[in-house]
Design a protein around this motif. Structure first.
Motif, PDB file in Angstrom:
ATOM      1  N   PHE A   5       0.982  -0.990   0.151  1.00 31.22           N
ATOM      2  CA  PHE A   5      -0.114   0.034  -0.040  1.00 31.22           C
ATOM      3  C   PHE A   5       0.818   1.462  -0.126  1.00 31.22           C
ATOM      4  CE2 PHE A   5      -2.314   3.096   2.647  1.00 31.22           C
ATOM      5  CZ  PHE A   5      -3.261   3.398   1.757  1.00 31.22           C
ATOM      6  N   LEU A   6       1.769   1.276   1.035  1.00 29.64           N
ATOM      7  CA  LEU A   6       2.561   2.579   1.077  1.00 29.64           C
ATOM      8  C   LEU A   6       4.190   2.384   0.697  1.00 29.64           C
ATOM      9  CD1 LEU A   6       1.299   4.173   4.408  1.00 29.64           C
ATOM     10  CD2 LEU A   6       0.709   4.774   2.073  1.00 29.64           C
ATOM     11  N   GLY A   7       4.462   1.189   0.068  1.00 34.22           N
ATOM     12  CA  GLY A   7       5.723   0.814  -0.142  1.00 34.22           C
ATOM     13  C   GLY A   7       6.447   0.114   0.756  1.00 34.22           C
ATOM     14  N   ASN A   8       7.481  -0.667   0.459  1.00 34.71           N
ATOM     15  CA  ASN A   8       8.551  -1.559   1.143  1.00 34.71           C
ATOM     16  C   ASN A   8       9.102  -0.778   2.102  1.00 34.71           C
ATOM     17  OD1 ASN A   8       7.492  -3.907  -0.182  1.00 34.71           O
ATOM     18  ND2 ASN A   8       9.246  -3.727  -1.845  1.00 34.71           N
ATOM     19  N   THR A   9       9.726   0.540   1.925  1.00 30.22           N
ATOM     20  CA  THR A   9      10.405   1.233   2.945  1.00 30.22           C
ATOM     21  C   THR A   9       9.675   1.687   4.190  1.00 30.22           C
ATOM     22  OG1 THR A   9      11.841   1.927   0.897  1.00 30.22           O
ATOM     23  CG2 THR A   9      11.911   3.131   3.037  1.00 30.22           C
ATOM     24  N   PHE A  10       8.605   2.076   3.693  1.00 32.94           N
ATOM     25  CA  PHE A  10       7.535   2.584   4.742  1.00 32.94           C
ATOM     26  C   PHE A  10       7.270   1.458   5.712  1.00 32.94           C
ATOM     27  CE2 PHE A  10       3.110   2.983   6.589  1.00 32.94           C
ATOM     28  CZ  PHE A  10       3.236   4.103   7.332  1.00 32.94           C
ATOM     29  N   HIS A  11       6.834   0.093   5.385  1.00 35.41           N
ATOM     30  CA  HIS A  11       6.641  -0.861   6.158  1.00 35.41           C
ATOM     31  C   HIS A  11       8.075  -1.164   6.819  1.00 35.41           C
ATOM     32  CE1 HIS A  11       2.545  -1.538   4.991  1.00 35.41           C
ATOM     33  NE2 HIS A  11       2.640  -1.110   3.899  1.00 35.41           N
ATOM     34  N   ILE A  12       9.031  -1.215   6.483  1.00 34.07           N
ATOM     35  CA  ILE A  12      10.272  -1.662   6.844  1.00 34.07           C
ATOM     36  C   ILE A  12      10.613  -0.890   8.235  1.00 34.07           C
ATOM     37  CG2 ILE A  12      12.731  -1.796   6.649  1.00 34.07           C
ATOM     38  CD1 ILE A  12      12.337  -2.748   3.955  1.00 34.07           C
ATOM     39  N   ILE A  13      10.670   0.573   7.847  1.00 26.48           N
ATOM     40  CA  ILE A  13      10.841   1.608   9.166  1.00 26.48           C
ATOM     41  C   ILE A  13       9.740   1.522  10.213  1.00 26.48           C
ATOM     42  CG2 ILE A  13      10.775   3.976   9.302  1.00 26.48           C
ATOM     43  CD1 ILE A  13      12.062   4.427   6.696  1.00 26.48           C
ATOM     44  N   LEU A  14       8.427   1.253   9.559  1.00 22.74           N
ATOM     45  CA  LEU A  14       7.444   1.078  10.740  1.00 22.74           C
ATOM     46  C   LEU A  14       7.731  -0.039  11.637  1.00 22.74           C
ATOM     47  CD1 LEU A  14       4.620   2.394  11.855  1.00 22.74           C
ATOM     48  CD2 LEU A  14       3.489   0.761   9.942  1.00 22.74           C
ATOM     49  N   GLY A  15       7.888  -1.300  10.975  1.00 21.83           N
ATOM     50  CA  GLY A  15       8.275  -2.406  11.675  1.00 21.83           C
ATOM     51  C   GLY A  15       9.474  -2.342  12.700  1.00 21.83           C
ATOM     52  N   CYS A  16      10.482  -1.578  12.150  1.00 23.32           N
ATOM     53  CA  CYS A  16      11.466  -1.427  13.219  1.00 23.32           C
ATOM     54  C   CYS A  16      11.264  -0.611  14.094  1.00 23.32           C
ATOM     55  CB  CYS A  16      12.887  -0.789  12.372  1.00 23.32           C
ATOM     56  SG  CYS A  16      13.624  -1.987  10.977  1.00 23.32           S
ATOM     57  N   ILE A  17      10.334   0.598  14.167  1.00 28.25           N
ATOM     58  CA  ILE A  17      10.118   1.500  15.001  1.00 28.25           C
ATOM     59  C   ILE A  17       9.226   0.741  16.262  1.00 28.25           C
ATOM     60  CG2 ILE A  17       8.490   3.365  15.614  1.00 28.25           C
ATOM     61  CD1 ILE A  17       9.451   4.751  13.031  1.00 28.25           C
ATOM     62  N   LEU A  18       8.427  -0.007  15.694  1.00 31.99           N
ATOM     63  CA  LEU A  18       7.545  -0.901  16.611  1.00 31.99           C
ATOM     64  C   LEU A  18       8.271  -1.998  17.170  1.00 31.99           C
ATOM     65  CD1 LEU A  18       4.187  -1.741  14.315  1.00 31.99           C
ATOM     66  CD2 LEU A  18       4.552  -0.164  16.432  1.00 31.99           C
ATOM     67  N   MET A  19       9.425  -2.533  16.906  1.00 36.41           N
ATOM     68  CA  MET A  19      10.234  -3.385  17.284  1.00 36.41           C
ATOM     69  C   MET A  19      10.967  -2.569  18.578  1.00 36.41           C
ATOM     70  SD  MET A  19      11.543  -6.447  14.809  1.00 36.41           S
ATOM     71  CE  MET A  19      12.473  -5.236  13.723  1.00 36.41           C
ATOM     72  N   ALA A  20      11.655  -1.568  18.107  1.00 34.55           N
ATOM     73  CA  ALA A  20      12.269  -0.512  19.059  1.00 34.55           C
ATOM     74  C   ALA A  20      11.338  -0.187  20.301  1.00 34.55           C
ATOM     75  CB  ALA A  20      12.812   0.521  18.478  1.00 34.55           C
ATOM     76  N   VAL A  21      10.299   0.495  19.995  1.00 31.56           N
ATOM     77  CA  VAL A  21       9.413   0.700  21.180  1.00 31.56           C
ATOM     78  C   VAL A  21       8.929  -0.718  22.113  1.00 31.56           C
ATOM     79  CG1 VAL A  21       7.067   1.599  21.723  1.00 31.56           C
ATOM     80  CG2 VAL A  21       8.478   2.696  19.848  1.00 31.56           C
TER      81      VAL A  21
END
Length: 55
Positions: A5-21
């Motif tokens: 939907f919003l591109g691979n990069t967006f999903h990768i960054i969102l996943g990394c942020i969720l894992m960090a939090v």
């Protein structure tokens, strides 16, 4: 999915942020549970301290 939907990069960054939090939340929870703050010595007498000194 080749075109998310919003591109691979967006999903990768969102996943990394969720894992960090979630990692920070787990670390803080474990620290509070297993490494509680020690009380400073004061002139105040607590109820649990009275029980220990009388026994």
């Amino acid at each position: 999915m080749e075109n998310p939907f919003l591109g691979n990069t967006f999903h990768i960054i969102l996943g990394c942020i969720l894992m960090a939090v979630s990692t920070l939340i787990i670390v803080i929870t474990v620290k509070k549970e297993f490494f509680p703050k020690k009380r400073k010595r004061t002139n105040h007498v607590f109820l649990d301290d009275q029980k220990e000194t009388k026994s």
